[in-house]
Design a protein around this motif. Sequence first.
Motif, PDB file in Angstrom:
ATOM      1  N   VAL A 248       0.684  -1.191   0.201  1.00 21.85           N
ATOM      2  CA  VAL A 248      -0.112  -0.123   0.339  1.00 21.85           C
ATOM      3  C   VAL A 248       0.770   1.509  -0.108  1.00 21.85           C
ATOM      4  N   ILE A 249       1.694   1.757   0.287  1.00 23.51           N
ATOM      5  CA  ILE A 249       2.667   2.383   0.837  1.00 23.51           C
ATOM      6  C   ILE A 249       3.416   2.635   0.281  1.00 23.51           C
ATOM      7  N   LYS A 250       3.664   2.007  -0.972  1.00 21.27           N
ATOM      8  CA  LYS A 250       4.541   1.502  -2.452  1.00 21.27           C
ATOM      9  C   LYS A 250       4.016   2.274  -3.283  1.00 21.27           C
ATOM     10  N   GLY A 251       2.700   2.138  -3.276  1.00 23.35           N
ATOM     11  CA  GLY A 251       0.965   2.368  -4.003  1.00 23.35           C
ATOM     12  C   GLY A 251       1.087   3.770  -3.739  1.00 23.35           C
ATOM     13  N   LEU A 252       1.090   3.891  -3.178  1.00 19.52           N
ATOM     14  CA  LEU A 252       1.092   5.410  -2.164  1.00 19.52           C
ATOM     15  C   LEU A 252       1.800   6.776  -2.231  1.00 19.52           C
ATOM     16  N   ASP A 253       2.990   5.957  -2.586  1.00 17.36           N
ATOM     17  CA  ASP A 253       4.510   6.829  -2.881  1.00 17.36           C
ATOM     18  C   ASP A 253       4.133   7.040  -3.805  1.00 17.36           C
ATOM     19  N   GLY A 254       3.968   6.608  -4.629  1.00 14.27           N
ATOM     20  CA  GLY A 254       3.920   7.420  -6.406  1.00 14.27           C
ATOM     21  C   GLY A 254       3.556   6.647  -7.802  1.00 14.27           C
ATOM     22  N   GLU A 301     -18.256   8.435  -5.326  1.00 12.46           N
ATOM     23  CA  GLU A 301     -17.486   9.919  -6.070  1.00 12.46           C
ATOM     24  C   GLU A 301     -15.459   9.407  -5.329  1.00 12.46           C
ATOM     25  N   VAL A 302     -15.212  10.398  -6.368  1.00 15.26           N
ATOM     26  CA  VAL A 302     -13.720  10.071  -6.532  1.00 15.26           C
ATOM     27  C   VAL A 302     -13.737  11.248  -5.590  1.00 15.26           C
ATOM     28  N   TYR A 303     -12.701  10.718  -4.806  1.00 11.56           N
ATOM     29  CA  TYR A 303     -11.406  11.281  -3.445  1.00 11.56           C
ATOM     30  C   TYR A 303     -10.401  10.818  -3.648  1.00 11.56           C
ATOM     31  N   PRO A 304      -9.148  11.329  -4.066  1.00 10.57           N
ATOM     32  CA  PRO A 304      -7.731  10.955  -4.108  1.00 10.57           C
ATOM     33  C   PRO A 304      -7.511  10.826  -2.484  1.00 10.57           C
ATOM     34  N   ILE A 305      -6.578  10.202  -2.297  1.00  9.86           N
ATOM     35  CA  ILE A 305      -5.614  10.299  -1.058  1.00  9.86           C
ATOM     36  C   ILE A 305      -4.468  10.819  -1.213  1.00  9.86           C
ATOM     37  N   VAL A 306      -3.646  11.231  -2.032  1.00  9.56           N
ATOM     38  CA  VAL A 306      -2.346  12.109  -1.177  1.00  9.56           C
ATOM     39  C   VAL A 306      -1.563  12.202  -3.649  1.00  9.56           C
ATOM     40  N   ASN A 307      -1.359  13.932  -3.309  1.00  4.31           N
ATOM     41  CA  ASN A 307      -1.008  14.555  -4.279  1.00  4.31           C
ATOM     42  C   ASN A 307       0.280  13.909  -4.050  1.00  4.31           C
ATOM     43  N   ARG A 308       1.264  12.963  -5.520  1.00  2.20           N
ATOM     44  CA  ARG A 308       2.601  13.402  -5.892  1.00  2.20           C
ATOM     45  C   ARG A 308       3.179  13.919  -6.797  1.00  2.20           C
ATOM     46  N   PRO A 309       3.691  14.701  -6.578  1.00  2.00           N
ATOM     47  CA  PRO A 309       4.655  15.658  -7.203  1.00  2.00           C
ATOM     48  C   PRO A 309       5.608  14.727  -8.439  1.00  2.00           C
TER      49      PRO A 309
END
Length: 394
Positions: A248-254, A301-309
């Motif tokens: 999960v963290i790998k996915g959230l990290d970008g 509905e679309v609720y994004p979790i985290v932004n990953r610039p």
Amino acid sequence: MALQPPVRTLLFERELAEESATHAFVIGVGDYPHRQPQWGGLPDLANVPNLASAADSAKLMSEWLLQNQDSLTARLGSLDVLISDPPGGANRHPWAPGQQIDAATEANVKLAGRAWFNRLRKRAGDVALFYCCGHGAAHTALPVLFLEDLNGDEVNPWSHLNVGKLAQALRRMTTLRSAFMFSDTCSEFLANFEFGDALETRFFPPPSPFQPARDKVLLLRAAPDALLAYEGADPTTGVKLGRFTQTVIKGLDGSSARLRNGIWTVYPSELINDLKTLRRIYYPLWDDLPFEPSPVLTQSEVYPIVNRPDPDLPVLIMTNPDDAVTRFDLHVSDRDDRNPPWILSKPDRAAGAWLTSVKGGADPLYALAMTDAEFFSSRFFPIQPQFDHRVNVQ
């Protein structure tokens, strides 16, 4: 009667008056000390082992939230943490939170959970993030987390938090914009727990079937009914952590980021779909045991979790047909041209797919397959993970 002193669980808090905030609650239960209680205990719970990886997984998630406090789409407003950490053990996750973290006992979960839940009700538009890791099971097909008090009291030996009912309560919270919940627990079927009179630990009102509910809650668990979740060594440090948590963290990290309206963001629906592939790509040594993450609730509905610039996106490149890959040198280039410079190059002509990663961007890239006499290319846009990109070489 004197009031009980407040639990030392609020690890982070700040005022975000002009914007939505995320209020996070992390629970890790790795210490289960009541194997032989004075009252005798339940035979089913006499040998419940400690689970250091659950405590360390909660530490990892807490660290991730603090490090990404301003990257969450609703920035982090508060973080409550409870961790029951077993003593000793080699090769543990190092963590220095700067304050004492209280254990995940029933009393502490009630106190900290009530404070977290009430924080979510204060104003409209805020976001909940809940994470737990430890021994668990399924009860009426909902995930539960067993607390440190497990087998400690004959009045309620099955000390547990019903994560599924908490999710249902959050669906009915009118002030809440959205909730993201991750449960890294087993979902095994325990007959005496399922059919007995277990008392749950509750800090939220019971979900009413007559109260309107909205599909604004993601609840993702590590395993579906009657299956187990497993720990696995981190490939870099060797520390054992929950396999589900690490992925999960790998996915959230970008690794699960997509470009939407000019913003790189991780969306829950795409994270769900990516997890099994991310596990196969980044953790191939975990092929020994099942990995079956399972959504209990999803959002309409679309609720994004985290932004990953500026994310690094996984790219898995293969030739078509597969067995031709050993004939070709493989490269990634920003030009449809066989000549260098290339962005990336596969170091050999070994069999199997080439896993690499590229910086996300809107401009096209080209996967190149070549020999001295042959040249083939295939264009792709690095606006999302490329889990199966093929270069036709026929």
